[in-house]
Design a protein around this motif. Sequence first.
Motif, PDB file in Angstrom:
ATOM      1  N   MET A   1      48.624  45.100 -21.940  1.00 17.49           N
ATOM      2  CA  MET A   1      47.591  45.703 -21.014  1.00 17.49           C
ATOM      3  C   MET A   1      47.431  44.474 -19.876  1.00 17.49           C
ATOM      4  O   MET A   1      47.162  43.493 -20.114  1.00 17.49           O
ATOM      5  CB  MET A   1      46.402  46.074 -21.608  1.00 17.49           C
ATOM      6  N   HIS A   2      47.611  45.116 -18.683  1.00 14.96           N
ATOM      7  CA  HIS A   2      47.408  43.987 -17.685  1.00 14.96           C
ATOM      8  C   HIS A   2      45.878  43.889 -17.320  1.00 14.96           C
ATOM      9  O   HIS A   2      45.170  44.586 -16.929  1.00 14.96           O
ATOM     10  CB  HIS A   2      48.255  44.499 -16.213  1.00 14.96           C
ATOM     11  N   PHE A   3      45.449  42.561 -17.201  1.00 14.46           N
ATOM     12  CA  PHE A   3      44.254  42.214 -17.086  1.00 14.46           C
ATOM     13  C   PHE A   3      44.105  40.822 -16.554  1.00 14.46           C
ATOM     14  O   PHE A   3      45.047  40.051 -16.529  1.00 14.46           O
ATOM     15  CB  PHE A   3      43.247  42.128 -18.211  1.00 14.46           C
ATOM     16  N   ASP A   4      42.999  40.555 -15.648  1.00 10.73           N
ATOM     17  CA  ASP A   4      42.534  39.153 -15.359  1.00 10.73           C
ATOM     18  C   ASP A   4      41.546  38.848 -15.961  1.00 10.73           C
ATOM     19  O   ASP A   4      40.881  39.459 -17.007  1.00 10.73           O
ATOM     20  CB  ASP A   4      42.318  39.186 -13.765  1.00 10.73           C
ATOM     21  N   ALA A   5      40.882  37.563 -15.751  1.00 16.54           N
ATOM     22  CA  ALA A   5      39.908  37.099 -16.550  1.00 16.54           C
ATOM     23  C   ALA A   5      38.917  36.021 -15.594  1.00 16.54           C
ATOM     24  O   ALA A   5      39.194  35.563 -14.728  1.00 16.54           O
ATOM     25  CB  ALA A   5      40.410  36.115 -17.643  1.00 16.54           C
ATOM     26  N   VAL A   6      37.543  36.543 -15.867  1.00 18.69           N
ATOM     27  CA  VAL A   6      36.293  35.805 -15.200  1.00 18.69           C
ATOM     28  C   VAL A   6      35.661  35.207 -16.310  1.00 18.69           C
ATOM     29  O   VAL A   6      35.303  35.533 -17.202  1.00 18.69           O
ATOM     30  CB  VAL A   6      35.522  36.559 -14.523  1.00 18.69           C
TER      31      VAL A   6
ATOM     32  N   GLY B   1      47.377  35.344 -21.454  1.00 18.58           N
ATOM     33  CA  GLY B   1      47.933  36.772 -21.106  1.00 18.58           C
ATOM     34  C   GLY B   1      47.237  37.290 -19.974  1.00 18.58           C
ATOM     35  O   GLY B   1      47.694  38.380 -19.331  1.00 18.58           O
ATOM     36  N   ALA B   2      46.246  36.846 -19.472  1.00 19.49           N
ATOM     37  CA  ALA B   2      45.558  37.335 -18.228  1.00 19.49           C
ATOM     38  C   ALA B   2      46.475  37.020 -17.215  1.00 19.49           C
ATOM     39  O   ALA B   2      47.123  36.068 -17.001  1.00 19.49           O
ATOM     40  CB  ALA B   2      44.150  36.459 -18.018  1.00 19.49           C
ATOM     41  N   GLY B   3      46.640  37.974 -16.166  1.00 17.18           N
ATOM     42  CA  GLY B   3      47.407  37.632 -14.990  1.00 17.18           C
ATOM     43  C   GLY B   3      47.060  36.657 -14.236  1.00 17.18           C
ATOM     44  O   GLY B   3      47.545  35.453 -13.765  1.00 17.18           O
ATOM     45  N   ARG B   4      45.525  36.724 -13.930  1.00 16.30           N
ATOM     46  CA  ARG B   4      44.902  35.573 -13.090  1.00 16.30           C
ATOM     47  C   ARG B   4      43.704  35.095 -14.028  1.00 16.30           C
ATOM     48  O   ARG B   4      43.020  35.986 -14.620  1.00 16.30           O
ATOM     49  CB  ARG B   4      44.635  35.893 -11.751  1.00 16.30           C
ATOM     50  N   VAL B   5      43.305  33.695 -13.746  1.00 17.85           N
ATOM     51  CA  VAL B   5      41.749  33.519 -14.314  1.00 17.85           C
ATOM     52  C   VAL B   5      41.132  32.799 -13.273  1.00 17.85           C
ATOM     53  O   VAL B   5      41.757  31.696 -12.793  1.00 17.85           O
ATOM     54  CB  VAL B   5      42.116  32.492 -15.414  1.00 17.85           C
ATOM     55  N   VAL B   6      39.848  33.163 -13.129  1.00 16.11           N
ATOM     56  CA  VAL B   6      38.909  32.392 -12.380  1.00 16.11           C
ATOM     57  C   VAL B   6      37.899  31.865 -13.227  1.00 16.11           C
ATOM     58  O   VAL B   6      37.200  32.571 -13.953  1.00 16.11           O
ATOM     59  CB  VAL B   6      38.485  33.245 -11.238  1.00 16.11           C
ATOM     60  N   VAL B   7      37.475  30.533 -13.000  1.00 14.36           N
ATOM     61  CA  VAL B   7      36.370  29.914 -13.702  1.00 14.36           C
ATOM     62  C   VAL B   7      35.238  29.789 -12.600  1.00 14.36           C
ATOM     63  O   VAL B   7      35.563  29.275 -11.374  1.00 14.36           O
ATOM     64  CB  VAL B   7      36.672  28.520 -14.096  1.00 14.36           C
ATOM     65  N   VAL B   8      34.178  30.370 -12.902  1.00  9.72           N
ATOM     66  CA  VAL B   8      32.724  30.267 -12.066  1.00  9.72           C
ATOM     67  C   VAL B   8      32.120  29.196 -12.426  1.00  9.72           C
ATOM     68  O   VAL B   8      31.318  29.546 -13.660  1.00  9.72           O
ATOM     69  CB  VAL B   8      32.166  31.761 -12.131  1.00  9.72           C
ATOM     70  N   GLY B   9      31.782  28.546 -11.796  1.00 11.31           N
ATOM     71  CA  GLY B   9      30.988  27.507 -11.959  1.00 11.31           C
ATOM     72  C   GLY B   9      31.132  25.918 -11.203  1.00 11.31           C
ATOM     73  O   GLY B   9      31.553  26.100 -10.153  1.00 11.31           O
ATOM     74  N   PRO B  10      30.066  24.939 -11.753  1.00 14.24           N
ATOM     75  CA  PRO B  10      30.251  23.861 -10.805  1.00 14.24           C
ATOM     76  C   PRO B  10      31.572  23.147 -11.014  1.00 14.24           C
ATOM     77  O   PRO B  10      32.574  23.646 -11.236  1.00 14.24           O
ATOM     78  CB  PRO B  10      29.075  22.868 -11.236  1.00 14.24           C
ATOM     79  N   ASP B  11      31.720  21.751 -11.010  1.00 16.19           N
ATOM     80  CA  ASP B  11      32.698  21.058 -11.034  1.00 16.19           C
ATOM     81  C   ASP B  11      33.398  21.089 -12.354  1.00 16.19           C
ATOM     82  O   ASP B  11      32.634  20.747 -13.464  1.00 16.19           O
ATOM     83  CB  ASP B  11      32.443  19.355 -10.773  1.00 16.19           C
ATOM     84  N   THR B  12      34.684  21.891 -12.500  1.00 12.62           N
ATOM     85  CA  THR B  12      35.139  22.221 -13.909  1.00 12.62           C
ATOM     86  C   THR B  12      36.158  21.128 -14.187  1.00 12.62           C
ATOM     87  O   THR B  12      36.820  21.686 -15.315  1.00 12.62           O
ATOM     88  CB  THR B  12      35.459  23.681 -13.614  1.00 12.62           C
ATOM     89  N   GLY B  13      36.264  20.249 -13.614  1.00 10.14           N
ATOM     90  CA  GLY B  13      37.439  19.031 -14.281  1.00 10.14           C
ATOM     91  C   GLY B  13      38.563  19.691 -14.276  1.00 10.14           C
ATOM     92  O   GLY B  13      38.927  20.681 -13.249  1.00 10.14           O
ATOM     93  N   THR B  14      39.571  19.495 -14.913  1.00  7.28           N
ATOM     94  CA  THR B  14      41.163  19.533 -14.871  1.00  7.28           C
ATOM     95  C   THR B  14      41.129  20.943 -15.554  1.00  7.28           C
ATOM     96  O   THR B  14      40.971  21.182 -16.641  1.00  7.28           O
ATOM     97  CB  THR B  14      41.955  18.616 -15.530  1.00  7.28           C
TER      98      THR B  14
ATOM     99  N   ILE C   1      29.649  36.771 -12.528  1.00  5.86           N
ATOM    100  CA  ILE C   1      30.454  37.927 -12.749  1.00  5.86           C
ATOM    101  C   ILE C   1      30.863  38.568 -11.103  1.00  5.86           C
ATOM    102  O   ILE C   1      32.055  38.858 -11.000  1.00  5.86           O
ATOM    103  CB  ILE C   1      30.098  38.968 -13.425  1.00  5.86           C
ATOM    104  N   ALA C   2      29.901  38.666 -10.392  1.00  2.15           N
ATOM    105  CA  ALA C   2      30.264  39.148  -9.122  1.00  2.15           C
ATOM    106  C   ALA C   2      31.017  38.301  -8.203  1.00  2.15           C
ATOM    107  O   ALA C   2      31.907  38.686  -7.525  1.00  2.15           O
ATOM    108  CB  ALA C   2      28.626  39.365  -8.460  1.00  2.15           C
ATOM    109  N   ALA C   3      30.645  36.864  -8.483  1.00  5.31           N
ATOM    110  CA  ALA C   3      31.387  35.895  -7.803  1.00  5.31           C
ATOM    111  C   ALA C   3      32.775  35.882  -8.265  1.00  5.31           C
ATOM    112  O   ALA C   3      33.560  35.598  -7.452  1.00  5.31           O
ATOM    113  CB  ALA C   3      30.920  34.343  -8.076  1.00  5.31           C
ATOM    114  N   GLY C   4      33.230  35.946  -9.647  1.00  7.06           N
ATOM    115  CA  GLY C   4      34.264  36.076  -9.930  1.00  7.06           C
ATOM    116  C   GLY C   4      35.247  37.202  -9.437  1.00  7.06           C
ATOM    117  O   GLY C   4      36.332  37.069  -9.305  1.00  7.06           O
TER     118      GLY C   4
END
Length: 202
Positions: free
Chosen positions: A1-6, A41-54, A75-78
């Motif tokens: 299944m093709h999915f992205d991740a927030v 397995g996600a096609g793309r991953v977006v991390v929503v938050g402040p300074d997230t480090g490496t 969620i909306a920002a992601g």
Amino acid sequence: MHFDAVILAGGKSSRLGGVPKAQLRYDGATLLQRAVAAARGAGRVVVVGPDTGTLPDGTLTAREDPPYSGPAAAIAAGLLRLGQRSPSTEHAPWVLVLACDMPLAAAAVPVLLQELAGHGDTEGAMSISADGRKQPLLGIYRVSALQREVQAAAAQGGLANAAVFRLLARLDLLAVPVPAGSTDDVDTWEDAAALGVDGDLP
């Protein structure tokens, strides 16, 4: 299944005295690193938050507006960040939404994916803990349906400090029992101690 991740990593951690949950450690990795790994397995991953480090190469980042305005706004920002793609980027019909404070969430993701594979007409799958509690921040949702609800909420006053359950209320969702412990989250130091989460930052 093709999915992205927030992945949501932007809370104030008020009940932890402001110590960022994302940088707490479990089994040698930060909670944020474990959340990113859970989205394997996600096609793309977006991390929503402040300074997230490496973060792993290719990981996208975003920030809810205004900062610290809650998971619905995150969620909306992601989703917005995932929408900023080149024409050559393949569109994923599903998105995994995952808060970074559940160190054992990786056990739930394949269960959710398997359930969705047999129910293509639904709008998503939300985790249900072993004691019957719904966990909307460990779920996989149809992107078009989630975008529809984000747009509707924005037209009715916005998503700042809005309840996630309200955002998802009109979605046709599967309630999926997931492995025991996979939805356990870290809200307090007592939670951290019970889960074996280390309070010493890296």
